[in-house]
Structures are given as C-alpha cells and as structure tokens.
Design an enzyme around this catalytic site. Structure first.
Site, PDB file in Angstrom:
ATOM      1  N   THR A  55       0.841  -1.200   0.000  1.00 41.32           N
ATOM      2  CA  THR A  55       0.000   0.000   0.000  1.00 41.32           C
ATOM      3  C   THR A  55       0.879   1.254   0.000  1.00 41.32           C
ATOM      4  OG1 THR A  55      -1.739  -1.215   1.111  1.00 41.32           O
ATOM      5  CG2 THR A  55      -1.902   1.173   1.201  1.00 41.32           C
ATOM      6  N   ASN A 109      -5.290 -11.000  -6.856  1.00 40.95           N
ATOM      7  CA  ASN A 109      -5.332 -11.586  -5.512  1.00 40.95           C
ATOM      8  C   ASN A 109      -6.563 -12.450  -5.267  1.00 40.95           C
ATOM      9  OD1 ASN A 109      -6.283  -8.810  -5.779  1.00 40.95           O
ATOM     10  ND2 ASN A 109      -7.024  -9.043  -3.697  1.00 40.95           N
ATOM     11  N   GLN A 123       1.078 -10.363  -5.552  1.00 44.65           N
ATOM     12  CA  GLN A 123       0.743 -11.790  -5.567  1.00 44.65           C
ATOM     13  C   GLN A 123       1.671 -12.583  -6.487  1.00 44.65           C
ATOM     14  OE1 GLN A 123      -1.298 -13.114  -3.467  1.00 44.65           O
ATOM     15  NE2 GLN A 123      -2.387 -11.304  -2.709  1.00 44.65           N
ATOM     16  N   SER A 160       5.021  -7.012  -1.329  1.00 43.96           N
ATOM     17  CA  SER A 160       4.716  -7.018   0.097  1.00 43.96           C
ATOM     18  C   SER A 160       5.266  -8.291   0.734  1.00 43.96           C
ATOM     19  CB  SER A 160       3.189  -6.977   0.239  1.00 43.96           C
ATOM     20  OG  SER A 160       2.842  -6.855   1.571  1.00 43.96           O
ATOM     21  N   HIS A 187       4.571  -9.790   3.605  1.00 45.59           N
ATOM     22  CA  HIS A 187       3.714 -10.719   4.355  1.00 45.59           C
ATOM     23  C   HIS A 187       2.902 -11.654   3.473  1.00 45.59           C
ATOM     24  CE1 HIS A 187      -0.448  -8.865   4.204  1.00 45.59           C
ATOM     25  NE2 HIS A 187       0.252  -7.818   3.797  1.00 45.59           N
ATOM     26  N   CYS A 193     -10.280  -8.093   2.258  1.00 41.64           N
ATOM     27  CA  CYS A 193     -10.678  -6.739   2.631  1.00 41.64           C
ATOM     28  C   CYS A 193     -12.190  -6.565   2.578  1.00 41.64           C
ATOM     29  CB  CYS A 193     -10.046  -5.719   1.715  1.00 41.64           C
ATOM     30  SG  CYS A 193      -8.276  -5.862   1.691  1.00 41.64           S
TER      31      CYS A 193
HETATM   32  N1  PLP Z   1      -2.139  -5.472  -3.880  1.00 45.22           N
HETATM   33  C1  PLP Z   1      -2.559  -6.728  -3.860  1.00 45.22           C
HETATM   34  C2  PLP Z   1      -2.753  -7.468  -5.147  1.00 45.22           C
HETATM   35  C3  PLP Z   1      -2.834  -7.355  -2.649  1.00 45.22           C
HETATM   36  O1  PLP Z   1      -3.254  -8.610  -2.631  1.00 45.22           O
HETATM   37  C4  PLP Z   1      -2.649  -6.615  -1.458  1.00 45.22           C
HETATM   38  C5  PLP Z   1      -3.016  -7.215  -0.166  1.00 45.22           C
HETATM   39  O2  PLP Z   1      -4.016  -7.918  -0.069  1.00 45.22           O
HETATM   40  C6  PLP Z   1      -2.178  -5.310  -1.524  1.00 45.22           C
HETATM   41  C7  PLP Z   1      -1.938  -4.760  -2.759  1.00 45.22           C
HETATM   42  C8  PLP Z   1      -1.913  -4.499  -0.282  1.00 45.22           C
HETATM   43  O3  PLP Z   1      -0.733  -4.993   0.303  1.00 45.22           O
HETATM   44  P1  PLP Z   1      -0.211  -4.576   1.769  1.00 45.22           P
HETATM   45  O4  PLP Z   1      -0.978  -5.374   2.720  1.00 45.22           O
HETATM   46  O5  PLP Z   1       1.235  -4.954   1.792  1.00 45.22           O
HETATM   47  O6  PLP Z   1      -0.376  -3.117   1.915  1.00 45.22           O
END
Ligand code: PLP
Length: 719
Positions: free
Chosen positions: A71, A159, A187, A207, A209, A334
């Site tokens: 993000t 995702n 992803q 990311s 995590h 989300c």
């Molecule tokens: N973009 C995608 C495709 C994601 O799956 C996610 C998280 O679900 C994000 C962005 C956001 O990532 P972060 O949790 O590292 O901010």
C-alpha cells in the site's frame, strides 16, 4: 489442527525468517545509518537483502526501496507519477488527461489514484481498463487509450482469482506512450518469474507478508530515470526517497525468505503446486458436485482457487470451512466482512450469484503435501456435512438428522417458516420468498416431506409467485389439494378448519380488520407451546417485532382483543420481516428502552474470563450452540460445562426452541455460543428481550475461546 488456506490474504512467517528477525533485534540490532561497527553490520545486511530482492524481481538497474508494504509502495508510485505529470503539464509538455487502472486491481490502487488526483488537484479522468471473461485486460481498449494516458496501473497477478496478467502484451499495447506504468506485483513475488528488466515497468510494488515474511516490510522498485516524490521526508534514509529508520527485523526476515527462494529448498516447484491445485479441485468437486470455478486454470497461478457453489452462499461456505478448521476467505479478505459481490468477478462479467457467492482458497508456495492431504480430507467431510444437512445439490442422499418441526429461513430480513410433521412426512410453508424457493424445495425434498400447504400471511406479489414456483419445484411431492392451485384465501386449503401436523396443529385466525388475503396462523403443539405467524398484519412489523413502535401499534390494532382472547401471553408472535433479528415477541413484551439497553451487545457478550468465572461459580449454566447443523457436525465445540446441559439450537431453529429456553428456571444462566460471537449475541439479545435476563453470549465465539477448551470429535474421516 488449523489448515490455513488463505495465503493471498497473508502467510505465516517462515521459521528461518523468524530466526533472522530475532537476530536483527537481539544481536544485529544496529541502525544502518550509524557509522560505527554495529551500524555498518546492519547496513551490510540491508544491502545484501536489497541485492537479493533485485534478483527476485529480475531488475538489473533502477532503485529498490524498502517500504512498509505494497500500500505504501503504491502511494509513493502514484504520488510520484502524478507529481511528474503535474510538472509536465506546467512545463507545457504533453497533455495526459487520463489515469487507467485494471478493473480487477486491489482497492489500494484505485483508492490511491483518486486520493492523489484529488489532493494534487489534477482533475485527471480515471478509467478502469475492462477485462474479459478470463480476467485478462482488454489490450485493444488499452492500446486505443494509451496515447492520452498519464499513468497506467496493472497488477501482475490477481489476488482473488490468481489470474496472471499478460505483462508483455500490456507493454506492447502501451507502445510509445509516455504514460508511467505501475505494476502491483504483490501476488506474483516468489510465484512468477518476474523479469522487470525486460519490461518498461516504471514502478512495481511488493509485500513481504504475502510470502512468509512479517507484516510491515515491502519493496518499491523504480526504474532507472523514473521520478520519485518521497511520501515520507525526514532523516534521508533510502537516498532520501523514503525517510525513517529502516525496519531491520522485517528486512532481515525478507532476506531469509528470498534466500530460501533462491535455494529452492523450501518453496515447491510450479508443477508440484499445479498438482496440489488438481488435488484440491478434485476434493472440492467431490464435496460440491455443482461447483463452478470462477477463473480458468490455464491463465491462473496454481496457488489460488476461486469458486462458487449454486445454492450455498459464501457466508455459509465460510462458516462450514471454519467449522472444519479450514481457513479460507470470501472474495478478497478486505471485502469479506461486507459480504458484497466481488468487484473482480463482476468485472469479469460473471453472473451476480457467482460473484456474490465466491470463495477463495489460496495456499503459499511453501505448503507441504501433508497439508494438502489433510485439506482434501476435510473438504470432503464438509461436503458430507452439507449433504447430511439437506443443502446443496438435489440429487444427493437424504438428511441423517432429525427433521426440525419449526424452521425459520431468512432472505434480506424477510422471514419464511417451515412447519414440519416428521412422522407424518408433511410440511407447511408460510410466507415463501422467491430467493428461497430453491433452498426450500431442496430442504423439503431431501427430507422426504410432502408439501401440505403454502400459506401467505399478507398479500404480496413475491409471496404469490414464490408459492407457485415452490409448488412447481416440488411437483411430485405436493398434496393433491394443492396441485390444482392452492385452496382459498392465502393458500389455506378449501374446506379445512385446521391442518394437523402430527404433534402440531395449525389454524387460521381471520380477524376483524383483516381482508381475506391477509391472515394470522396459530400453531400449537401437544406440549402447550404456541406460536403465531403474524406476518405484516402487524401494522409496524416492518420496523421490528417487539419494538416500542410495534407495541403502540399493537395497542391500536382493532383485532388485538380477539388475538389476546385466542392465545395466552406466552405465545410467541413471529413476524414476516425481522431486519433487526429479534426473532419473536409476545403480546406483553413491550420492550421499552430500559429493557433494550440490557440487550446491548457489550452487556450480553461475556469475554472468555467472565465465561470461565460464570461456569466456575454456577453449576446450572445451560450452554446453547446456535451454529447450523452443517457446522455442528464438523466437530469443534466448547468443551466446558456439563454435556447434559448443552443444547444444539441452530439459529434457524431458535424460534422452535424459544419456549423451552424461556421456560428454564428463571435463575439459570443461558450461555449462547457460535463460531465468531455474532449469531450468539443476537440470539442472547433476543432471549433477553423476551424476558430471560440471564442470557449471555461468548464474545468472539469458538474462534477466541482458548484452544484447550475448544475441543471435540473431528468428523469421522477428518484429520
Ligand atoms: N495489492 C494486492 C494485489 C494485494 O493482494 C494486497 C493485499 O491484499 C495489496 C496490494 C496491499 O498490500 P499490503 O498489505 O502490503 O499493503
């Protein structure tokens, strides 16, 4: 016990990564900006991880910045691109008018675009790039609009579905466009051979995590020469492009994950992951023969399976999987709490039911074959539980449980009731809803019941059409009196005073002030219990049975004296609409403000220590499990209290059990539990409203109850 299949939401931290993070906190805790030995060690570690990251994403030049997650990376990229666009405009260079983003992007992208477009007062037109039925970007659309675009955002892998974008195709479609190109690679990291050096990508975000590193660490790649506007200004870290002391435990952990990726020891090769997918898909097909997969496997990463099952909502499937201790999610994590249709599946043009009922099962590339074995076994057990509960596909064997005598089904706050006579094999449906016809028909057919009548409490086109549809769906098992079209008023069989349903009797109350096409139905049983289906005859029923409004309206109802003379004060009045989930009210239950206050969730829900204290000090606690039978069958329960005082009362059967729960000794506490604490809180509040002051729920439900106390038999063939 728990099988975690929600890796696209987040992953556990790899053991090696935990060790590396601990070392970065204990021994190698230096600040990489410090000039002494401790700091230099930290800097060396950080630069080594940066080099690893570069290799993992296939970037030979450009910058790789450590950020807190995708993000933040997305914000920085969008802010940077938009700031540069503003400068271009101010300098009179080019006239970008649009920002384009894939219709299936993660929310972080369109929200960031809107946010910065607004804050920077750019006034750019923001357009979603359509995708086809396979979830792939419409490259012709993109090619046509590329010349006017200032920024284009496309994810590498979706995702929700695992659909892999055609980045080469997008690159060609952008051709000579001057647009900045952001790729959300979250992803894809560790699962796709990313070769950023071969693409004209300006920004790419990742990311930690989502790939076994902790939360709070991510990467932003910026192509050589592409502008960066720092989101955070301060101490000048990361070449002053992202100030703030670096998250060294996160960086160390990410480094250890990337080492494992390079060594190939922990992460499974793609063909093994594809084999896992086949096995999971086969287990899902066995469990739910009608299943539809929402994205074609040939364009998806094998680690994501997105599916819908006709007749089973995503809420139901999540509860079912959770009861089997398989963690999956509905749509994306989300939006899971909101139970809205998936915007990704909608963009792919899938039918509304499919987009609303979607479930996502995702596993990480470090998943072992043992976990997949256990998952397949439990998925099949879920299928058996669904069949035994008369849900899902119609061609399956009959239910194994007792037939409930009074069941409430709800669709959008509208209630439909089924009164059954298990011994006589008959049932009556009151106030059917069009959305429920399919599940009602399945419910009745699977239990081998004959439809004796379909009754309506009030005139409504929906009720009439649902009644016709239900009779048509159950053609073979409809009582002869009904086949010709349903009897007199409101579906009541002609020439009949009352309908006998074994131990229960149903009669019709025609009251002054009510027309022929509106009626109240009174159900009594051999145990002197009594329910009245009041429908919308209640003038204010739509605002909630038992509210002060309804009470006032009740007093004004001209037919009240007759109803009061017909049923006693304990009769439970069941409304046709119950948006607030009050379940029932009585003639005397005025439910004034003081009483309402006592039903507030914080008063009703007990935290686990308070539950433990209650059980320790009281020996007369009655435990009520309000999960549905398909969940109860899968095992997990609260292994507390005396099993003899544990009642299984699915929420759909609460109205049947209410008279018995209300008749318990007044001082006996009733402790209601479910999976997450929501349904039980509503049931406990309803009990309080009906006069049982000592009704409580277990806050957080089984999910938060200490693991040692949440025990129980697994399904016969479960792990
Ligand atoms: N973009 C995608 C495709 C994601 O799956 C996610 C998280 O679900 C994000 C962005 C956001 O990532 P972060 O949790 O590292 O901010």
């Amino acid at each position: 016990m728990e099988i975690y299949l929600d890796a696209n939401a987040t992953t556990p931290v790899l053991a090696q990564a935990r060790t590396a993070a601990l070392a970065a906190m204990a021994q190698d805790f230096g600040n990489p900006s410090s000039m002494h030995g401790t700091g230099l060690k930290a800097r060396a570690l950080m630069e080594a991880v940066r080099a690893q990251a570069r290799r993992a994403i296939g970037a030979s030049d450009g910058q790789v910045l450590f950020v807190s997650g995708a993000t933040e990376g997305i914000q920085t990229a969008v802010l940077s691109a938009m700031t540069a666009l503003r400068e271009r405009l101010a300098g009179g260079a080019g006239a970008a008018t649009t920002v384009l983003y894939g219709a299936t992007e993660h929310k972080a992208v369109p929200e960031a675009i809107r946010h910065w477009n607004h804050l920077l007062r750019l006034g750019l037109q923001v357009l979603a790039i359509p995708v086809d039925g396979r979830g792939r970007h419409d490259l012709d659309w993109l090619r046509a609009r590329a010349p006017g675009a200032g920024l284009v955002c496309t994810m590498a892998v979706n995702n929700e579905t695992g659909v892999i974008s055609d980045l080469q195709g997008i690159s060609h479609a952008l051709g000579g466009s001057r647009a900045f190109w952001l790729v959300d690679g979250v992803q894809a990291l560790g699962k796709l051979d990313l070769r950023l050096r071969e693409l004209a990508v300006d920004y790419a975000t990742f990311s930690g995590h989502k790939l076994y590193a902790p939360k709070g660490i991510g990467l932003l790649y910026v192509r050589q020469g592409t502008p960066v506007t720092p989101l955070l200004a301060g101490g000048g870290q990361e070449d002053a492009l992202r100030s703030g002391t670096e998250n060294m435990p996160g960086i160390a952990a990410l480094g250890s994950v990337l080492s494992e990726l390079e060594s190939g020891q922990v992460f499974q090769p793609m063909d093994t992951l594809a084999h896992y997918r086949e096995r999971l898909a086969a287990a899902l097909r066995d469990a739910f023969p009608d299943i539809v997969f929402n994205a074609p496997a040939d364009v998806c990463l094998p680690t994501t399976l997105n599916f819908s099952v006709p007749g089973l909502s995503s809420r139901l499937l999540l509860d079912l999987f959770d009861a089997a201790e398989i963690r999956v999610s509905g749509g994306s994590a989300c939006s899971a709490a909101k139970a809205q249709p998936s915007h990704v599946l909608e963009a792919m043009g899938l039918p509304a039911w499919q987009a609303a009922a979607a479930v996502r099962l995702s596993f990480g590339p470090a998943t072992s074959a043992d976990v997949i074995d256990a998952a397949c076994e439990r998925i099949r057990a879920c299928g058996e539980s669904v069949r035994a509960s008369c849900l899902g596909a119609v061609s399956l064997p009959q239910a194994d449980g007792a037939v409930p005598r009074l069941t409430r089904l709800v669709a959008d706050g509208a209630c439909c009731y089924v009164v059954a006579d298990p011994a006589g094999g008959r049932c009556v449906v009151i106030d059917p809803r069009p959305e429920l016809v399919e599940s009602l028909a399945q419910w009745i057919r699977c239990r081998g019941l004959q439809l004796a009548a379909v009754l309506a409490t009030h005139p409504h086109a929906d009720l009439a059409s649902a009644s016709v549809a239900l009779r048509a769906a159950l053609r073979a098992s409809v009582a002869p009196a009904l086949t010709s079209g349903g009897g007199e008023c409101c579906g009541w069989p002609a020439g009949v005073d009352r309908i006998d349903l074994g131990a229960q009797r149903l009669s019709r109350l025609t009251l002054p002030g009510l027309a022929c096409d509106a009626a109240l139905y009174v159900l009594r049983d051999d145990d002197r219990r009594c329910w009245v289906f009041i429908g919308d005859a209640w003038p204010a029923a739509a605002s909630g049975c038992g509210t002060p409004v309804a009470h006032d309206a009740l007093a004004a109802a001209p037919w009240l004296p007759l109803l009061a003379a017909t049923v006693d004060a304990a009769a439970l009045l069941l409304p046709a609409h119950d948006p607030e989930e009050r379940f029932a009210c009585t003639l005397t239950n005025a439910n004034g403000p003081a009483q309402q206050d006592s039903t507030a969730i914080d008063r009703v829900a007990l935290q686990p220590p308070a539950v433990a204290a209650l059980l320790e000090t009281r020996s007369d606690v009655v435990l009520v499990d309000v999960r549905e039978p398909y969940e109860q069958r899968l095992g997990q329960t609260l292994a507390i209290g005396d099993a003899g005082r544990r009642w299984a009362v699915p929420l759909s059967g609460l109205v049947e059990a209410l008279p018995d729960l209300l008749a318990l000794p007044a001082q006996a506490p009733v402790l209601v539990f479910c999976r997450s604490g929501n349904r039980s809180a509503r049931a406990a509040a309803a009990l309080r409203r009906l006069g049982r002051a000592q009704a409580y729920s277990v806050a957080g439900g089984l999910a938060l109850w200490p693991a040692a106390a949440a025990a129980g038999a697994r399904p016969a063939n479960g792990a």
